[in-house]
Design a protein around this motif. Structure first.
Motif, PDB file in Angstrom:
ATOM      1  N   VAL A  82       0.848  -1.188   0.000  1.00  0.00           N
ATOM      2  CA  VAL A  82       0.000   0.000   0.000  1.00  0.00           C
ATOM      3  C   VAL A  82       0.888   1.245   0.000  1.00  0.00           C
ATOM      4  CG1 VAL A  82      -1.856   1.211   1.202  1.00  0.00           C
ATOM      5  CG2 VAL A  82      -1.719  -1.293   1.334  1.00  0.00           C
ATOM      6  N   HIS A  83       0.701   2.098  -0.991  1.00  0.00           N
ATOM      7  CA  HIS A  83       1.467   3.340  -1.116  1.00  0.00           C
ATOM      8  C   HIS A  83       0.638   4.479  -0.543  1.00  0.00           C
ATOM      9  CE1 HIS A  83       4.502   1.462  -3.742  1.00  0.00           C
ATOM     10  NE2 HIS A  83       3.483   0.651  -3.989  1.00  0.00           N
ATOM     11  N   MET A  84       1.267   5.305   0.312  1.00  0.00           N
ATOM     12  CA  MET A  84       0.551   6.371   1.001  1.00  0.00           C
ATOM     13  C   MET A  84       1.308   7.688   0.945  1.00  0.00           C
ATOM     14  SD  MET A  84      -0.843   4.154   4.175  1.00  0.00           S
ATOM     15  CE  MET A  84       0.492   3.001   4.083  1.00  0.00           C
ATOM     16  N   PHE A  85       0.584   8.772   1.180  1.00  0.00           N
ATOM     17  CA  PHE A  85       1.093  10.122   1.019  1.00  0.00           C
ATOM     18  C   PHE A  85       0.446  11.038   2.064  1.00  0.00           C
ATOM     19  CE2 PHE A  85       0.556  14.326  -0.900  1.00  0.00           C
ATOM     20  CZ  PHE A  85       1.828  14.585  -1.394  1.00  0.00           C
ATOM     21  N   LYS A  86       1.218  12.043   2.504  1.00  0.00           N
ATOM     22  CA  LYS A  86       0.682  13.027   3.453  1.00  0.00           C
ATOM     23  C   LYS A  86       1.313  14.382   3.166  1.00  0.00           C
ATOM     24  CE  LYS A  86       0.364  14.045   8.405  1.00  0.00           C
ATOM     25  NZ  LYS A  86       0.707  13.550   9.761  1.00  0.00           N
ATOM     26  N   ARG A  87       0.506  15.420   3.177  1.00  0.00           N
ATOM     27  CA  ARG A  87       1.019  16.806   3.109  1.00  0.00           C
ATOM     28  C   ARG A  87       1.427  17.230   4.504  1.00  0.00           C
ATOM     29  NH1 ARG A  87       1.830  18.868  -1.576  1.00  0.00           N
ATOM     30  NH2 ARG A  87       0.406  18.266  -3.216  1.00  0.00           N
TER      31      ARG A  87
END
Length: 136
Positions: free
Chosen positions: A128-133
């Motif tokens: 699972v690839h995830m991102f956060k600002r």
């Protein structure tokens, strides 16, 4: 052509060559990698994190907490410290991947959103690839 076991010298050569190519293509220099390490009173590893920065992005390579220290908040403390360090280094976003049998829920509880999945690796699980600002 030679096929063989892990070759640290080749890995370094490829890393150096791709870094040079990427920096030339984007006019953006790579930042330094960083780490966070937590030890107990006996100097034994409790947990830690490794990460890299480039172009305002922090990439978390690994985050691990020892089994008997989980559920004590160490993962959250380590992740929050990494996010603060990323901001200090000029990053405004962070990316990580976690297998479905690892900790995608942990990252989602910390504000990460899923951006994609690699299916069937390993053995029916997913990456699972995830991102956060990040905010300063």
């Amino acid at each position: 052509m030679v096929v063989g076991d892990d070759d640290p010298e080749l890995s370094k050569q490829l890393d150096d060559a791709l870094t040079a190519f990427n920096e030339a293509a984007t006019s953006t220099a790579y930042g330094d990698s960083f780490s966070i390490k937590v030890t107990d009173g006996n100097s034994e590893l409790v947990g830690g994190l490794t990460a890299w920065t480039w172009g305002g992005l922090c990439g978390i390579s690994m985050l691990w907490v020892r089994g008997d220290s989980r559920k004590q908040g160490w993962g959250s403390k380590i992740l929050q410290a990494a996010e603060a360090e990323a901001v200090r280094r000029g990053c405004d976003r962070v990316a990580v991947s976690s297998f479905t049998f690892q900790a995608p829920g942990f990252y989602q509880r910390h504000g990460y959103v899923e951006t994609g999945r690699m299916l069937g690796i390993p053995d029916g699980h997913e990456d699972v690839h995830m991102f956060k600002r990040l905010t300063a």
